[in-house]
Write an enzyme that holds these catalytic residues in place. Sequence first.
Site, mmCIF file in Angstrom:
data_model
loop_
_atom_site.group_PDB
_atom_site.id
_atom_site.type_symbol
_atom_site.label_atom_id
_atom_site.label_comp_id
_atom_site.label_asym_id
_atom_site.label_seq_id
_atom_site.Cartn_x
_atom_site.Cartn_y
_atom_site.Cartn_z
ATOM 1 N N TYR A 240 -23.641 3.306 -17.259
ATOM 2 C CA TYR A 240 -24.306 4.191 -16.102
ATOM 3 C C TYR A 240 -24.361 3.231 -14.956
ATOM 4 C CZ TYR A 240 -26.613 7.113 -13.079
ATOM 5 O OH TYR A 240 -27.056 7.784 -11.823
ATOM 6 N N SER B 102 -27.895 4.544 -7.596
ATOM 7 C CA SER B 102 -29.114 4.796 -8.552
ATOM 8 C C SER B 102 -30.027 3.423 -8.802
ATOM 9 C CB SER B 102 -28.533 5.134 -9.875
ATOM 10 O OG SER B 102 -29.461 4.990 -11.083
#
Length: 338
Positions: free
Chosen positions: A167, A142
């Site tokens: 995350y 990501s």
Amino acid sequence: MKILVTGAAGFIGFHLAEKLTSLGHAVIGIDNINDYYDVNLKYARLNHSGIKREEIHYGKKAKSSLIPSYCFIKLDLIDRENLFTLFDNEKFDCVCNMAAQAGVRYSLENPHAYIESNISGFLNILEVCRQQTIKHLVFASSSSVYGNNEKVPFSVLDNVERPVSLYAATKRSNELMAYTYSHLFGIPATGLRFFTVYGPWGRPDMAYYKFAAAIFNNKPIEIYNNGDMLRDFTYIDDIIKGVIAVIEHIPNHSPPLTLYNLGNSRPEKLPDFIETLEKALGRKAEKKYMGMQAGDVPVTMADIEKTSRELGWEPKTSINEGLKLFTKWFFEYNENNI
């Protein structure tokens, strides 16, 4: 090839599985179909691929009625026993790990879900790839790993040791774990840093989808950091073309791991993006301006020089075209599912 796609009921995994089968690959998709967001959307994606909801049972193979080379199994990555049995039975050539507990903001509320799925689940993928000698592991990372990187655009050579959300920390951990397994066991692996993926069948927790839903229902949209944000929105079809290009581009150096940015490289100012979305929806938004949210970053922008040079990949879809395609799907889906 025979390819495993994890997260096959999710946004990117769903599109990837359909594209791979259209190219002649045999695909098995797995997903735990958790309730992080509306499971009806996940089942609707599967139904689009010919996987009927009533035929989905945990650990059992459901065959597509539309795509002969596609099967789906409801399975959780932390279920090591069933995961290893699946690999023993199927002998995959390639693994595309798109499964993850997604969302920056949700990681502030439910951190354990991220450790279980993104760390423990990914470890199981690495272990089973090691034992089965998989030809290539392609995994989703990501753009969040860049954190508050002040240098733009973000390069895969940049320091990424200061994540600003759990995350992001789990995605960076995935990259480090994959490096270790590539170094120790020679597993060819490629990590893909996705930049704000959007499009039809998208995730309802993403800002563009939440904006569309609020505007559609005549509710105000919440704009963080008072709108002073730049986002590298990347259309789903461009992302999938990037993943496809990566699958057959197997790293052959030592250790055999590489990283690529998959981003539009042309970030949009958030107010401009909202205006484009309003035009695509044919409606004006009522705006509610908010402060910066914890774990969020003001800018994302991908440096795709390496991706373009090594893979011949460049995004083609403009924000105007992409949002028109998204809103067309959005209206159709909501009209059929209200």
